[in-house]
Write a protein that holds these residues in place. Structure first.
Motif, PDB file in Angstrom:
ATOM      1  N   ASP A   1       0.861  -1.173   0.000  1.00 27.40           N
ATOM      2  CA  ASP A   1       0.000   0.000   0.000  1.00 27.40           C
ATOM      3  C   ASP A   1       0.904   1.231   0.000  1.00 27.40           C
ATOM      4  O   ASP A   1       1.524   1.545   1.021  1.00 27.40           O
ATOM      5  N   ASN A   2       1.071   1.890  -1.193  1.00 27.70           N
ATOM      6  CA  ASN A   2       0.282   1.725  -2.402  1.00 27.70           C
ATOM      7  C   ASN A   2       0.993   1.002  -3.547  1.00 27.70           C
ATOM      8  O   ASN A   2       0.360   0.349  -4.369  1.00 27.70           O
ATOM      9  N   GLY A   3       2.300   1.127  -3.664  1.00 26.58           N
ATOM     10  CA  GLY A   3       2.996   0.527  -4.790  1.00 26.58           C
ATOM     11  C   GLY A   3       4.414   0.119  -4.425  1.00 26.58           C
ATOM     12  O   GLY A   3       4.932   0.437  -3.346  1.00 26.58           O
ATOM     13  N   GLY A  41      -2.582   8.153   3.519  1.00 25.54           N
ATOM     14  CA  GLY A  41      -3.122   7.240   4.524  1.00 25.54           C
ATOM     15  C   GLY A  41      -2.059   6.288   5.039  1.00 25.54           C
ATOM     16  O   GLY A  41      -0.857   6.477   4.841  1.00 25.54           O
ATOM     17  N   ILE A  42      -2.505   5.216   5.689  1.00 19.13           N
ATOM     18  CA  ILE A  42      -1.574   4.253   6.258  1.00 19.13           C
ATOM     19  C   ILE A  42      -0.888   3.463   5.142  1.00 19.13           C
ATOM     20  O   ILE A  42      -1.462   3.229   4.072  1.00 19.13           O
ATOM     21  N   ALA A  43       0.359   3.048   5.390  1.00 17.52           N
ATOM     22  CA  ALA A  43       1.133   2.275   4.426  1.00 17.52           C
ATOM     23  C   ALA A  43       1.442   0.906   4.998  1.00 17.52           C
ATOM     24  O   ALA A  43       1.416   0.705   6.216  1.00 17.52           O
ATOM     25  N   GLY A  44       1.765  -0.057   4.122  1.00 15.19           N
ATOM     26  CA  GLY A  44       2.127  -1.382   4.598  1.00 15.19           C
ATOM     27  C   GLY A  44       2.674  -2.258   3.488  1.00 15.19           C
ATOM     28  O   GLY A  44       2.394  -2.034   2.306  1.00 15.19           O
ATOM     29  N   SER A  86       8.080   1.070   8.209  1.00 16.41           N
ATOM     30  CA  SER A  86       9.018   1.730   9.115  1.00 16.41           C
ATOM     31  C   SER A  86       8.261   2.208  10.353  1.00 16.41           C
ATOM     32  O   SER A  86       7.089   1.872  10.540  1.00 16.41           O
ATOM     33  N   SER A  87       8.883   3.009  11.182  1.00 14.05           N
ATOM     34  CA  SER A  87       8.301   3.345  12.484  1.00 14.05           C
ATOM     35  C   SER A  87       7.043   4.208  12.417  1.00 14.05           C
ATOM     36  O   SER A  87       6.280   4.261  13.389  1.00 14.05           O
ATOM     37  N   ASP A  88       6.790   4.874  11.295  1.00 15.60           N
ATOM     38  CA  ASP A  88       5.610   5.733  11.176  1.00 15.60           C
ATOM     39  C   ASP A  88       4.896   5.422   9.866  1.00 15.60           C
ATOM     40  O   ASP A  88       5.188   6.007   8.820  1.00 15.60           O
ATOM     41  N   ALA A  89       3.941   4.507   9.913  1.00 17.79           N
ATOM     42  CA  ALA A  89       3.257   4.052   8.695  1.00 17.79           C
ATOM     43  C   ALA A  89       2.298   5.094   8.130  1.00 17.79           C
ATOM     44  O   ALA A  89       1.800   4.937   7.020  1.00 17.79           O
ATOM     45  N   ASN A  90       2.044   6.161   8.878  1.00 16.20           N
ATOM     46  CA  ASN A  90       1.151   7.210   8.383  1.00 16.20           C
ATOM     47  C   ASN A  90       1.890   8.365   7.723  1.00 16.20           C
ATOM     48  O   ASN A  90       1.303   9.083   6.912  1.00 16.20           O
ATOM     49  N   ASN A  91       3.163   8.537   8.044  1.00 11.34           N
ATOM     50  CA  ASN A  91       3.888   9.699   7.527  1.00 11.34           C
ATOM     51  C   ASN A  91       5.158   9.366   6.749  1.00 11.34           C
ATOM     52  O   ASN A  91       5.647  10.209   6.005  1.00 11.34           O
ATOM     53  N   HIS A  92       5.705   8.158   6.906  1.00 12.29           N
ATOM     54  CA  HIS A  92       6.870   7.757   6.125  1.00 12.29           C
ATOM     55  C   HIS A  92       6.371   7.199   4.789  1.00 12.29           C
ATOM     56  O   HIS A  92       5.870   6.081   4.724  1.00 12.29           O
ATOM     57  N   ASN A  93       6.508   7.971   3.742  1.00 15.94           N
ATOM     58  CA  ASN A  93       5.920   7.605   2.456  1.00 15.94           C
ATOM     59  C   ASN A  93       6.827   6.778   1.557  1.00 15.94           C
ATOM     60  O   ASN A  93       6.372   6.284   0.527  1.00 15.94           O
TER      61      ASN A  93
END
Length: 201
Positions: A31-33, A83-86, A153-160
């Motif tokens: 999420d996302n690519g 949004g959230i990443a993963g 990484s430690s911040d899935a909402n802000n580390h893009n």
């Protein structure tokens, strides 16, 4: 006659020698690519082997060849677009020439065997756990084990932008042990050689 028997014996020996090539395959959602690379250097991305830009789809790659005796790194460049990443994945090795960093021929995304950087192919740190396959907001992603973990990484909402790495280690090829049928056939050929030699004398 002796030449023909020698040729048969040579072919039997070749047939009884195991092939040691290793192939890597995988399935992943990001999420996302993402762009997946196979590298011989942990500080450079390597050769592109797969990419995608839809986290709902499980992207796959297969039969990527690993050179015997060469160590590798599986690199995943992952990016978020809001949004959230993963990152979620399952990877497999076919053949006896290599193992993942967990000492196995299969590897899931987890917090033990993967490292991540937010700045590039350097300064790798521990990854963060976001839940197993099935957790919200992603739900269950088909084609990936239910035990695979969403990581970032430690911040899935802000580390893009994330740069993930895991090692693939070359292992010694197993000693070739001919199968019983091959041993029986080779014994017959050797017996034929002895008989043929006695007739020539």
């Amino acid at each position: 006659m002796l030449k023909r028997i020698s040729l048969i014996l040579t072919l039997l020996l070749i047939a009884s020698t195991p092939v040691s090539a290793t192939l890597i395959s995988g399935g992943l959602n990001v999420d996302n690519g993402y762009a997946a690379y196979l590298s011989t250097d942990d500080l450079s991305p390597g050769v592109l082997i797969s990419s995608g830009n839809n986290w709902r789809s499980t992207y796959t790659f297969s039969d990527v060849n690993l050179t015997a005796g060469q160590n590798y790194f599986l690199h995943i460049y992952a990016y978020d677009q809001g949004g959230i990443a993963g990152f979620l994945g399952q990877f497999d090795l076919t053949g006896a020439g290599h193992l993942f960093s967990n000492g196995q021929s299969s590897l899931l995304t987890n917090t033990t065997d993967w490292k991540v950087s937010t700045t590039g192919w350097n300064d790798f740190q521990a990854v963060s756990f976001l839940g197993v396959n099935g957790v919200g907001p992603w739900g269950t992603r088909a084609g990936v084990s239910g035990a695979a973990e969403w990581i970032w990484s430690s911040d899935a909402n802000n580390h893009n932008f994330n740069y993930f790495t895991t090692a693939i280690t070359a292992v010694a090829a197993p000693t070739a042990v001919p199968e019983p049928n091959s041993l029986f056939l080779m014994s017959l050929v050797l017996l034929g050689l002895v008989v043929a030699r006695k007739k020539m004398i």
